[in-house]
Structure formats: C-alpha cells, structure tokens
Design an enzyme around this catalytic site. Structure first.
Site, PDB file in Angstrom:
ATOM      1  N   SER A 192       1.804  -1.104  -1.890  1.00  0.00           N
ATOM      2  CA  SER A 192       0.557  -1.127  -2.649  1.00  0.00           C
ATOM      3  C   SER A 192       0.723  -1.509  -4.115  1.00  0.00           C
ATOM      4  O   SER A 192      -0.204  -2.055  -4.706  1.00  0.00           O
ATOM      5  CB  SER A 192      -0.130   0.231  -2.549  1.00  0.00           C
ATOM      6  OG  SER A 192       0.736   1.264  -2.955  1.00  0.00           O
ATOM      7  N   HIS A 220      -2.908  -1.371   3.677  1.00  0.00           N
ATOM      8  CA  HIS A 220      -3.294  -2.509   2.833  1.00  0.00           C
ATOM      9  C   HIS A 220      -3.290  -3.822   3.613  1.00  0.00           C
ATOM     10  O   HIS A 220      -3.097  -4.891   3.023  1.00  0.00           O
ATOM     11  CB  HIS A 220      -2.376  -2.625   1.614  1.00  0.00           C
ATOM     12  CG  HIS A 220      -2.708  -1.664   0.523  1.00  0.00           C
ATOM     13  ND1 HIS A 220      -3.821  -1.797  -0.272  1.00  0.00           N
ATOM     14  CD2 HIS A 220      -2.091  -0.535   0.114  1.00  0.00           C
ATOM     15  CE1 HIS A 220      -3.867  -0.805  -1.150  1.00  0.00           C
ATOM     16  NE2 HIS A 220      -2.829  -0.020  -0.928  1.00  0.00           N
ATOM     17  N   LYS A 251     -10.111   1.625   3.227  1.00  0.00           N
ATOM     18  CA  LYS A 251      -9.892   0.423   2.427  1.00  0.00           C
ATOM     19  C   LYS A 251     -10.745  -0.716   3.024  1.00  0.00           C
ATOM     20  O   LYS A 251     -11.957  -0.662   2.877  1.00  0.00           O
ATOM     21  CB  LYS A 251      -8.396   0.102   2.351  1.00  0.00           C
ATOM     22  CG  LYS A 251      -7.647   1.179   1.535  1.00  0.00           C
ATOM     23  CD  LYS A 251      -6.204   0.869   1.266  1.00  0.00           C
ATOM     24  CE  LYS A 251      -5.635   1.859   0.249  1.00  0.00           C
ATOM     25  NZ  LYS A 251      -4.624   2.754   0.825  1.00  0.00           N
TER      26      LYS A 251
HETATM   27  C1  LIG Z   1      -4.206   4.171   0.714  1.00  0.00           C
HETATM   28  C2  LIG Z   1      -3.009   4.432   1.518  1.00  0.00           C
HETATM   29  C3  LIG Z   1      -2.871   5.615   2.265  1.00  0.00           C
HETATM   30  C4  LIG Z   1      -3.876   6.712   2.196  1.00  0.00           C
HETATM   31  O1  LIG Z   1      -5.004   6.403   2.940  1.00  0.00           O
HETATM   32  P1  LIG Z   1      -6.203   7.469   2.946  1.00  0.00           P
HETATM   33  O2  LIG Z   1      -6.927   7.173   4.204  1.00  0.00           O
HETATM   34  O3  LIG Z   1      -6.995   7.225   1.713  1.00  0.00           O
HETATM   35  O4  LIG Z   1      -5.581   8.815   2.949  1.00  0.00           O
HETATM   36  C5  LIG Z   1      -1.749   5.755   3.051  1.00  0.00           C
HETATM   37  N1  LIG Z   1      -0.794   4.813   3.097  1.00  0.00           N
HETATM   38  C6  LIG Z   1      -0.882   3.676   2.383  1.00  0.00           C
HETATM   39  C7  LIG Z   1       0.205   2.659   2.466  1.00  0.00           C
HETATM   40  C8  LIG Z   1      -1.986   3.451   1.559  1.00  0.00           C
HETATM   41  O5  LIG Z   1      -2.055   2.347   0.838  1.00  0.00           O
END
Ligand SMILES: *Cc1c(COP(=O)(O)O)cnc(C)c1O
Length: 405
Positions: A192, A220, A251
């Site tokens: 990320s 992502h 996301k």
């Molecule tokens: C955003 C993210 C998470 C967390 O996701 P949520 O559903 O908001 O808890 C977990 N792993 C990665 C790689 C992320 O980018």
C-alpha cells in the site's frame, strides 16, 4: 487513583508524537466520498461554505463509494432486511444476502468458497492462528500490511520474515523450514505505501517447488487489477494457484466496510468453525452485503471503469514526472511522490489543500524513516479536468517549496 500516576506517562507519549511531527489530525469531510469532496477544516464556514477539493487520497479506485446503484442497493436492503443482525453469523446472523455475497465473491474470484468478516483486518487476524500450529511455519514479506503482521503474531507457527519481494530470501526461508508440517507464504498482492506488486508468479513457483501454500492479501487489487479486475493472481497468470485470498470491501468494492477470505473449500470450512473474529464478532449489516453484491456486479461489467482508472493514473503520473517530482515507478493508481522529510511532506499536503487538492503526507511509522512522501491515489471518479487542476497545484506548490525547479 491509579490513573493520576499513569496519565503523565501517556501525556509524554502524546507529546513525543507531536514533537516528532507524527501527530495525525483527522480532517472532517462534509458529505460523501468522491473524486471531489468538501473538507470542513479547509474553510470554517460549514458545509455550504467549504469549496470542493480534489481528493487524491481515497481507496475509492473505481468510484463506487458513492455510486448511485450501490447507494440504492444499500437503501433497499435496509428496508427489506432491516438495519443490523445483532448476532454473530453462526447464531442468528446469517441472511440470504450474506450467503449470496459469499457465493458472488467465490464466483468472481473463481475460488471454491468464501467467508465474510467485518473487515480485511479481521480476516487476516483470524486466518493464521486458525490454520497454523506450532508444527507449522509462516513466511511473510517484510512490508506486509499491519493486519497480516498482527495475524502472524497471533499464531504459534515458526515465523520467517523475508526481505521485501526478495525471492532468494524467501527460498532460503523455505529451505530453513523444510521440516515443518504446513508452510504458508503470506504476502500483500499490492503493497500500500509504494503501490508495487508481489512477484506472484515467482512466489507460486517457489511454493510449488517446496510444497508450500500461498496466501495473498489483495485489498489494493480486488476489482481493478488484472484484465478483468480479479486481482494480482489474474495479473500474474496464477489464478487457481493461490490457496487463499483475503481482501476488503472497503476499497474498490464499494468502499463501505467488510472483508473476506476466499480459497480452498476445506480451509474456508475450518475458518468458519474456528476463526475467532468470525465466531466472536457481529455479522456485517445486510445493507453492506447488498451493496457489496451490487458493487461486484458493477465490477464484473466494469471494463470501462478500469480503463478510466488506468488512463487517469497514467495521465497524472506523467504530469508529475514531467514536472520533476520523484514519483516511485510503477503501474498502480497509487503513486508515491517521494519527499524524504516528514515536515516537508506535511507542509506540502497543507499547501496543496489550500490550493484545492487533498492529499496526505505519510511519514514514520507508516513508512520507513527518511522516506516521507505524499501518496497520491487516483480514482475512476476523477475527471481529466480534476487531474489537470491537481497537476497545476502540484507544480505551484512544488516550486514554492523548492522541491522542483
Ligand atoms: C486496507 C487494507 C486492509 C484492511 O482492510 P479493512 O477491510 O479496512 O480492514 C488489509 N490489508 C491490506 C493490504 C490493506 O491495504
């Protein structure tokens, strides 16, 4: 009064955070998420007075966070299925919508089964300790997401942390853990902070050679990476060879909340029996399940959205590079503009906001010390005009702060 003794310790920690320039202030959005938003602190005149700013820091890759069809699906589900479940899944928290969403995710990713969680964070913290015991090993990329790190911490398996994307180091780890019962390689599909990809083709090849399983956190990537948005396994031509995929609905897939683990039938079955964040935490609300279903349907037909996202990202990346910014190379809509200094990154973000562009400066501990940056994230919701304006603001502020010539 125990707390009176403890309070100064906490105050000191908070002061240290402030002094190091690492204190995070949350900006308040007045209205929905989108390509442009209204930010309360931008102008203290309330919702009506705050001019719209271009939002370059959401994970709203496909612009579905406030898509009318997604909003409508959520609104309808509230009426047909009520607001909340007031139960975990195995007691009385499973509705038709939950099962439908699990099936839709399995169909989309071409996996055998899927289990929903309240978040991908929960999916990750509930994964490793359920599947792995003392006789097993987990091999984890050094830059994996915090939730993967925490999940690994909770399990009793032997741990091997391999250098970021370092396949020679991963192979060494596989050799060192040769005697273990189960070996699981755990990696983010896309990292990320840099927007770079795990070399999944090579990871799968090593896994096959050494008899290990592969788990990918594709938060992502799900919905927009790979020719049809199936994520990094599709992008690397290893669909069906990744044993477990965790990802988020928070996301690209609507941006609400919720996460899941998808993959081999028996592994998912075991998670349903034993995974603690699943067994001991509430079911996701029906409107989230319904909106997730709608988002997946849009993504399934979403070639145009994905194309727009890629074009938008390529456009802004080229603009920033041509202006002389040091943009980390890559092909993901995450584009880190490297600045080095934490104070400079936060100053730049503040000035850009004044110029109508909302970005965030990232610094330690979110990124390594000395690698502070502005992480730009582009969305299909942006118009070309938004991005041209953003590029202009970067140019102005970059010159003003002597970052570019
Ligand atoms: C955003 C993210 C998470 C967390 O996701 P949520 O559903 O908001 O808890 C977990 N792993 C990665 C790689 C992320 O980018």
């Amino acid at each position: 009064m125990a707390y009176e003794k403890i309070k100064p310790l906490i105050d000191r920690q908070l002061d240290d955070i402030r002094k190091a320039g690492l204190y995070k202030n949350e900006r308040v959005l007045l209205g929905p998420q989108g390509g442009t938003i209204r930010v309360a602190t931008h102008c203290n005149q309330g919702a009506m007075g705050s001019p719209p700013v271009i939002n370059l820091c959401a994970n709203n890759y496909l612009g579905l966070a406030n898509h009318p069809a997604v909003v409508e699906a959520a609104a309808q589900a509230v009426r047909t299925h009520g607001y909340g479940m007031a139960s975990v899944r195995f007691i009385c928290g499973t509705q038709d919508l939950h099962k439908e969403l699990e099936r839709a995710i399995s169909d989309f990713l071409d996996t055998e089964d899927t289990i929903l969680y309240s978040s991908c964070f929960d999916a990750n913290t509930g994964l490793f300790e359920t599947l792995l015991g003392e006789e097993d090993a987990v091999l984890s990329d050094a830059l994996n997401h915090a939730s993967v790190i925490d999940g690994v911490r909770l399990c009793k398996a032997q741990r091997y942390r391999y250098g970021h994307g370092d396949m020679a180091d991963l192979e060494k780890g596989l050799q060192q853990t040769a005697g273990r019962r189960i070996r699981l390689i755990a990696t983010d599909g896309v990292f990320s902070m840099d927007g770079d990809f795990a070399p999944l083709d090579r990871i799968v090849e090593l896994a096959e050679r050494y008899g290990a399983l592969v788990m990918v956190d594709d938060s992502h990537a799900t919905g927009f990476i790979g020719a049809t948005g199936r994520g990094t396994p599709e992008a690397f031509g290893v669909s069906g060879k990744v044993d477990l995929i965790t990802s988020t609905l928070g996301k690209a897939v609507g941006g609400g909340t919720g996460g899941f683990t998808s993959g081999r039938r028996e592994l998912i079955e075991l998670l349903r029996q034993r995974s603690r964040p699943y067994l001991f935490s509430n079911a996701i609300p029906p409107m989230i399940a319904a909106a997730g279903l709608k988002a997946l349907a849009l993504i399934d037909q979403g070639g145009e959205l994905r194309a727009r996202l890629q074009e938008n990202a390529a456009f802004l990346r080229k603009e920033l590079e041509q202006q002389g910014f040091q943009v980390k190379p890559g092909r993901h809509p995450i584009m880190p503009v490297m600045l080095g200094d934490a104070a400079l990154a936060s100053k730049m973000a503040d000035r850009l906001l004044e110029e109508g562009v909302y970005v965030i400066g990232f610094s330690y501990p979110v990124v390594p010390k000395g690698e502070a940056r502005i992480r730009v994230q582009v969305s299909a919701a942006h118009t070309r005009d938004d991005l041209a304006k953003a590029a202009k603001a970067f140019h102005k502020v970059g010159r003003e702060l002597a970052i570019i010539a």
